[in-house]
Design a protein around this motif. Structure first.
Motif, PDB file in Angstrom:
ATOM      1  N   TRP A 298      -9.589 -40.158 -31.955  1.00  0.00           N
ATOM      2  CA  TRP A 298     -10.014 -38.787 -31.869  1.00  0.00           C
ATOM      3  C   TRP A 298      -9.523 -37.793 -33.268  1.00  0.00           C
ATOM      4  O   TRP A 298      -8.244 -38.405 -33.837  1.00  0.00           O
ATOM      5  N   ALA A 299     -10.100 -36.617 -33.798  1.00  0.00           N
ATOM      6  CA  ALA A 299      -9.551 -35.785 -34.777  1.00  0.00           C
ATOM      7  C   ALA A 299      -8.261 -35.574 -34.483  1.00  0.00           C
ATOM      8  O   ALA A 299      -7.986 -35.337 -33.181  1.00  0.00           O
ATOM      9  N   ASN A 300      -7.445 -35.086 -35.499  1.00  0.00           N
ATOM     10  CA  ASN A 300      -6.149 -34.516 -35.133  1.00  0.00           C
ATOM     11  C   ASN A 300      -6.259 -33.108 -34.352  1.00  0.00           C
ATOM     12  O   ASN A 300      -7.340 -32.449 -34.342  1.00  0.00           O
ATOM     13  N   SER A 301      -5.096 -32.810 -33.831  1.00  0.00           N
ATOM     14  CA  SER A 301      -4.935 -31.331 -33.359  1.00  0.00           C
ATOM     15  C   SER A 301      -4.175 -30.490 -34.512  1.00  0.00           C
ATOM     16  O   SER A 301      -4.101 -30.765 -35.360  1.00  0.00           O
ATOM     17  N   ILE A 368       0.429 -19.585 -38.995  1.00  0.00           N
ATOM     18  CA  ILE A 368       1.083 -20.744 -39.585  1.00  0.00           C
ATOM     19  C   ILE A 368       0.264 -21.858 -38.941  1.00  0.00           C
ATOM     20  O   ILE A 368       0.492 -22.002 -37.547  1.00  0.00           O
ATOM     21  N   MET A 369       0.117 -22.962 -39.610  1.00  0.00           N
ATOM     22  CA  MET A 369      -0.597 -24.241 -39.088  1.00  0.00           C
ATOM     23  C   MET A 369       0.012 -25.541 -39.619  1.00  0.00           C
ATOM     24  O   MET A 369       0.043 -25.666 -40.618  1.00  0.00           O
ATOM     25  N   VAL A 370       0.112 -26.139 -38.668  1.00  0.00           N
ATOM     26  CA  VAL A 370       0.643 -27.814 -39.010  1.00  0.00           C
ATOM     27  C   VAL A 370      -0.306 -28.768 -38.384  1.00  0.00           C
ATOM     28  O   VAL A 370      -0.693 -28.508 -37.353  1.00  0.00           O
ATOM     29  N   ASN A 371      -0.811 -29.698 -38.906  1.00  0.00           N
ATOM     30  CA  ASN A 371      -1.574 -30.770 -38.301  1.00  0.00           C
ATOM     31  C   ASN A 371      -0.656 -31.503 -37.231  1.00  0.00           C
ATOM     32  O   ASN A 371       0.530 -31.667 -37.657  1.00  0.00           O
ATOM     33  N   ALA A 372      -1.323 -31.864 -36.198  1.00  0.00           N
ATOM     34  CA  ALA A 372      -0.618 -32.510 -35.077  1.00  0.00           C
ATOM     35  C   ALA A 372      -1.488 -33.684 -34.691  1.00  0.00           C
ATOM     36  O   ALA A 372      -2.515 -33.519 -34.721  1.00  0.00           O
ATOM     37  N   PRO A 373      -0.724 -34.605 -33.904  1.00  0.00           N
ATOM     38  CA  PRO A 373      -1.633 -35.765 -33.456  1.00  0.00           C
ATOM     39  C   PRO A 373      -2.312 -35.251 -32.216  1.00  0.00           C
ATOM     40  O   PRO A 373      -2.096 -34.082 -31.408  1.00  0.00           O
ATOM     41  N   TYR A 374      -3.459 -35.809 -31.717  1.00  0.00           N
ATOM     42  CA  TYR A 374      -4.309 -35.602 -30.694  1.00  0.00           C
ATOM     43  C   TYR A 374      -3.508 -35.868 -29.212  1.00  0.00           C
ATOM     44  O   TYR A 374      -2.574 -36.593 -29.353  1.00  0.00           O
ATOM     45  N   LEU A 375      -3.571 -35.244 -28.196  1.00  0.00           N
ATOM     46  CA  LEU A 375      -2.783 -35.371 -27.035  1.00  0.00           C
ATOM     47  C   LEU A 375      -2.556 -36.988 -26.643  1.00  0.00           C
ATOM     48  O   LEU A 375      -3.541 -37.648 -26.616  1.00  0.00           O
ATOM     49  N   ASN A 376      -1.301 -37.368 -26.377  1.00  0.00           N
ATOM     50  CA  ASN A 376      -1.092 -38.715 -26.226  1.00  0.00           C
ATOM     51  C   ASN A 376       0.222 -38.748 -25.408  1.00  0.00           C
ATOM     52  O   ASN A 376       1.001 -37.880 -25.516  1.00  0.00           O
ATOM     53  N   PRO A 377       0.624 -39.842 -24.715  1.00  0.00           N
ATOM     54  CA  PRO A 377       1.665 -39.670 -23.923  1.00  0.00           C
ATOM     55  C   PRO A 377       2.949 -39.686 -24.672  1.00  0.00           C
ATOM     56  O   PRO A 377       4.106 -39.227 -24.126  1.00  0.00           O
ATOM     57  N   GLY A 378       2.847 -40.002 -25.803  1.00  0.00           N
ATOM     58  CA  GLY A 378       3.996 -39.817 -26.761  1.00  0.00           C
ATOM     59  C   GLY A 378       4.810 -38.567 -26.682  1.00  0.00           C
ATOM     60  O   GLY A 378       5.884 -38.418 -27.115  1.00  0.00           O
ATOM     61  N   THR A 379       3.899 -37.469 -26.572  1.00  0.00           N
ATOM     62  CA  THR A 379       4.493 -36.035 -26.689  1.00  0.00           C
ATOM     63  C   THR A 379       4.119 -35.271 -25.526  1.00  0.00           C
ATOM     64  O   THR A 379       2.836 -35.147 -25.164  1.00  0.00           O
ATOM     65  N   ASP A 380       5.029 -34.581 -24.987  1.00  0.00           N
ATOM     66  CA  ASP A 380       4.929 -33.552 -23.927  1.00  0.00           C
ATOM     67  C   ASP A 380       5.028 -32.154 -24.698  1.00  0.00           C
ATOM     68  O   ASP A 380       6.241 -31.923 -24.983  1.00  0.00           O
ATOM     69  N   TRP A 381       4.279 -31.358 -24.743  1.00  0.00           N
ATOM     70  CA  TRP A 381       4.098 -30.076 -25.407  1.00  0.00           C
ATOM     71  C   TRP A 381       4.828 -29.161 -24.239  1.00  0.00           C
ATOM     72  O   TRP A 381       4.370 -28.302 -23.881  1.00  0.00           O
ATOM     73  N   THR A 382       6.223 -29.446 -23.965  1.00  0.00           N
ATOM     74  CA  THR A 382       6.495 -28.489 -23.128  1.00  0.00           C
ATOM     75  C   THR A 382       7.092 -27.173 -23.549  1.00  0.00           C
ATOM     76  O   THR A 382       6.906 -27.143 -24.895  1.00  0.00           O
ATOM     77  N   GLU A 383       7.144 -26.184 -22.874  1.00  0.00           N
ATOM     78  CA  GLU A 383       7.654 -24.886 -23.599  1.00  0.00           C
ATOM     79  C   GLU A 383       8.787 -25.049 -24.580  1.00  0.00           C
ATOM     80  O   GLU A 383       8.980 -24.522 -25.775  1.00  0.00           O
ATOM     81  N   LYS A 424      -6.620 -28.066 -25.617  1.00  0.00           N
ATOM     82  CA  LYS A 424      -7.359 -28.456 -24.316  1.00  0.00           C
ATOM     83  C   LYS A 424      -7.417 -27.422 -23.005  1.00  0.00           C
ATOM     84  O   LYS A 424      -8.835 -27.692 -22.622  1.00  0.00           O
ATOM     85  N   ASN A 425      -6.561 -26.781 -22.883  1.00  0.00           N
ATOM     86  CA  ASN A 425      -6.603 -25.882 -21.637  1.00  0.00           C
ATOM     87  C   ASN A 425      -7.553 -24.782 -22.051  1.00  0.00           C
ATOM     88  O   ASN A 425      -8.656 -24.421 -21.196  1.00  0.00           O
ATOM     89  N   LYS A 426      -7.695 -24.271 -23.328  1.00  0.00           N
ATOM     90  CA  LYS A 426      -8.467 -22.972 -23.478  1.00  0.00           C
ATOM     91  C   LYS A 426      -9.799 -23.297 -23.708  1.00  0.00           C
ATOM     92  O   LYS A 426     -10.833 -22.815 -23.284  1.00  0.00           O
ATOM     93  N   TYR A 427     -10.028 -24.408 -24.481  1.00  0.00           N
ATOM     94  CA  TYR A 427     -11.528 -24.589 -24.915  1.00  0.00           C
ATOM     95  C   TYR A 427     -11.901 -26.033 -24.579  1.00  0.00           C
ATOM     96  O   TYR A 427     -13.003 -26.403 -24.846  1.00  0.00           O
ATOM     97  N   ASN A 428     -11.119 -26.786 -23.760  1.00  0.00           N
ATOM     98  CA  ASN A 428     -11.663 -28.147 -23.074  1.00  0.00           C
ATOM     99  C   ASN A 428     -11.735 -29.169 -24.204  1.00  0.00           C
ATOM    100  O   ASN A 428     -12.474 -29.903 -24.033  1.00  0.00           O
ATOM    101  N   CYS A 429     -11.089 -28.871 -25.235  1.00  0.00           N
ATOM    102  CA  CYS A 429     -10.989 -30.032 -26.228  1.00  0.00           C
ATOM    103  C   CYS A 429     -10.436 -31.342 -25.903  1.00  0.00           C
ATOM    104  O   CYS A 429      -9.543 -31.575 -25.176  1.00  0.00           O
ATOM    105  N   GLU A 430     -11.253 -32.373 -25.934  1.00  0.00           N
ATOM    106  CA  GLU A 430     -10.918 -33.650 -25.886  1.00  0.00           C
ATOM    107  C   GLU A 430      -9.836 -34.273 -26.338  1.00  0.00           C
ATOM    108  O   GLU A 430      -9.665 -34.102 -27.694  1.00  0.00           O
ATOM    109  N   ASN A 431      -8.744 -34.339 -25.640  1.00  0.00           N
ATOM    110  CA  ASN A 431      -7.394 -34.636 -26.087  1.00  0.00           C
ATOM    111  C   ASN A 431      -6.859 -33.561 -27.110  1.00  0.00           C
ATOM    112  O   ASN A 431      -5.860 -34.106 -27.676  1.00  0.00           O
ATOM    113  N   GLY A 432      -7.196 -32.368 -26.903  1.00  0.00           N
ATOM    114  CA  GLY A 432      -6.763 -31.503 -27.688  1.00  0.00           C
ATOM    115  C   GLY A 432      -7.057 -31.342 -29.192  1.00  0.00           C
ATOM    116  O   GLY A 432      -6.625 -30.736 -30.029  1.00  0.00           O
ATOM    117  N   SER A 433      -8.041 -32.375 -29.500  1.00  0.00           N
ATOM    118  CA  SER A 433      -8.422 -32.742 -30.822  1.00  0.00           C
ATOM    119  C   SER A 433      -9.465 -31.344 -31.176  1.00  0.00           C
ATOM    120  O   SER A 433     -10.294 -30.869 -30.602  1.00  0.00           O
TER     121      SER A 433
END
Ligand code: FAD
Length: 486
Positions: A298-301, A368-383, A424-433
């Motif tokens: 998937w494209a990055n997030s 401010i924007m930084v490229n991030a990986p698409y959602l995967n089990p490696g990162t839990d974006w907790t608060e 993912k939550n706001k726009y239903n982006c596949e894996n946040g990509s």
């Protein structure tokens, strides 16, 4: 005349709806959220205004062509203004480079910062990229992706040139010795959600386009484009039903026969009153082949901070990029290891540099924007993780002390954070990509959903996840392509 339902009021959805209605069809839109524009959103807080997605516009002719087609004046809806310096680039050793689309200014800056011989190689690179642009303009950017476009002898030759094995990074290595210049040109590949180490050299068209057609902003904010399209929807009798999320479909004989939406108040709305469906997204399992979701490229997030800054920073421009020190590591982190990078390249867009109304007096609105990986089990974006990552980004910026002259944390009034999970939550982006499937290889490019669905005869796709690709002008193009196909 057909009855057409467009699902999603992003840019591609609204452009498609307006063009189809202008051609005499009866069109309505169903949108999950309560406002139009999708990723092109806007937020206001404490006297600050922020665009939530796109910050820079290219290919202004695409917008003019759209307005010509619907016989309206673009300036009655939004006004594009050209920006003198498309970006200011910073490296932690103190190097600063201003990118200009004006050739003479650009030449002067290249010679000043990188040495006399670099300007020649820079313009040769752009000339080379122009070949790809010219090859792709009609048969790729301007029409649906179709093998019939390449069936002539010339077409086959062109196809081979477009898909040759060389990557964007290979191309930089061919043209430049200066590492910083490679870093600058390679970064454009991420605008398509891809890594320059894999994305085909064709993506060198992105810096070519910016250089040739300029970097543009919209008076009053990029969101004026979405507002203009919403107004046009009204004028073309396209009703937008907000708060309606597509949840399910019924089908018969390769046709979608009914659409089921869930409204904000939990009710189910079902309709079978349509001939054709246009989807502005590719996240719904009903409309996509199951295999589509088995992809793992998937494209990055992105990780985004909207910061109200209680100070003006004279060293910064409207668009700024602060480069990572270890250039390759950042791409390895995001695209191979799929983890947020600690040595990240940071983009800061400050629209209040161009439009003073976007921040209170003496303040700036930092996106401010930084490229991030698409959602995967490696990162839990907790608060907590997101807040820590936000601080790490600000700490990293603090290393550029010549620019900021002190601790940035002291000048922050507030920070609003938006993570891959929010995409993912706001726009239903596949894996946040951000753009659906990546364009990292020819294989994934070919697997990206086409404008006309293979699965259903009465389904079409528009927007950044489909052909010709992500970015506001290309979303306008996809609307134009499907309005012709339908
Ligand atoms: C952070 C960021 C920065 C960017 N910067 C730039 C830039 O500088 N320049 C540029 O040209 N482009 C930029 N882009 C890309 C550009 O914003 C997008 O390509 C474009 O806005 C996407 O439009 P779209 O037509 O694909 O629709 P989207 O914006 O993806 O909208 C799709 C719509 O469908 C709705 N939806 C989703 N699922 C459902 C459902 N099941 N039912 C009903 N509705 C649904 C969503 O809520 C949304 O409104 C950026 C994107 C991002 C995210």
């Amino acid at each position: 005349m057909k009855k057409i339902i467009v699902c999603g009021a992003g840019i591609g959805g609204m452009v498609s709806a307006i063009l189809l209605s202008a051609k005499g069809h009866e069109v309505s839109i169903y949108e999950k959220n309560d406002e139009p524009g999708g990723k092109m959103g806007e937020i206001r807080r404490d006297g600050y205004r922020f665009d939530t997605g796109p910050s820079l516009i290219t290919m202004p002719f695409v917008f003019r062509e759209f307005f010509d087609e619907i016989k309206r004046e673009m300036t009655d809806y939004f006004e594009l203004t050209e920006i003198d310096s498309s970006c200011r680039y910073f490296w932690s050793d103190g190097t600063v480079f201003n990118s200009f689309t004006d050739k003479a200014k650009s030449e002067q800056e290249l010679k000043k910062v990188f040495g006399d011989d670099t300007s020649d190689s820079y313009f040769r690179y752009l000339e080379y990229a122009k070949i790809f642009y010219n090859l792709s303009l009609e048969d790729f950017i301007g029409s649906d992706i179709n093998i019939r476009n390449y069936l002539s002898k010339e077409g086959i030759k062109n196809l081979f040139r477009l898909i040759s094995g060389r990557s964007v990074n290979d191309l930089s290595n061919k043209f430049f010795k200066e590492k910083k210049l490679k870093q600058m040109m390679d970064r454009f590949a991420t605008f398509s959600g891809s890594t320059p180490f894999l994305a085909p050299q064709f993506f060198s068209v992105i810096p070519y386009i910016e250089n040739e057609y300029g970097a543009w902003y919209v008076k009053g904010g990029i969101y004026k484009i979405a507002e203009g399209l919403r107004r046009l929807c009204g004028e073309f009798n396209v009703e937008i039903h907000y708060g309606c999320e597509l949840k399910d479909i019924s089908q018969n004989n390769k046709k979608i026969t009914s659409l089921k939406f869930r409204s904000n108040d939990g009710k189910t709305l079902e309709t079978d009153k349509f001939d054709t469906v246009v989807s502005n997204f590719t996240n719904s399992s009903g409309i996509m082949d199951k295999d589509y979701f088995k992809n793992d490229d998937w494209a990055n997030s992105a990780f985004i901070i909207k910061a109200g800054m209680k100070k003006k920073f004279s060293e910064l421009s409207h668009h700024n990029i602060f480069f990572a020190d270890d250039y390759e590591k950042e791409y390895i982190d995001i695209f191979e290891k799929k983890i947020p990078s600690d040595d990240m390249t940071i983009y800061i867009s400050i629209s209040s540099k161009t439009d003073l109304n976007d921040a209170p007096a003496g303040c700036e609105n930092w996106f401010i924007m930084v490229n991030a990986p698409y959602l995967n089990p490696g990162t839990d974006w907790t608060e907590k993780y997101s807040r820590d990552y936000c601080n790490r980004i600000i700490d990293r910026l603090n290393r550029f002390d010549i620019v900021f002259g002190g601790n940035i944390h002291d000048h922050i009034e507030f920070c609003d954070i938006f993570t891959p999970e929010d995409f993912k939550n706001k726009y239903n982006c596949e894996n946040g990509s951000i753009y659906g499937l990546s364009s990292n290889t020819l294989y994934t490019i070919l697997k990206r959903p086409k404008n006309k669905s293979d699965k259903f005869d009465n389904l079409y796709f528009t927007g950044g996840n489909t052909h010709p690709g992500g970015g506001v002008p290309l979303c306008f193009q996809s609307g134009r392509i499907i309005s012709t196909l339908i």
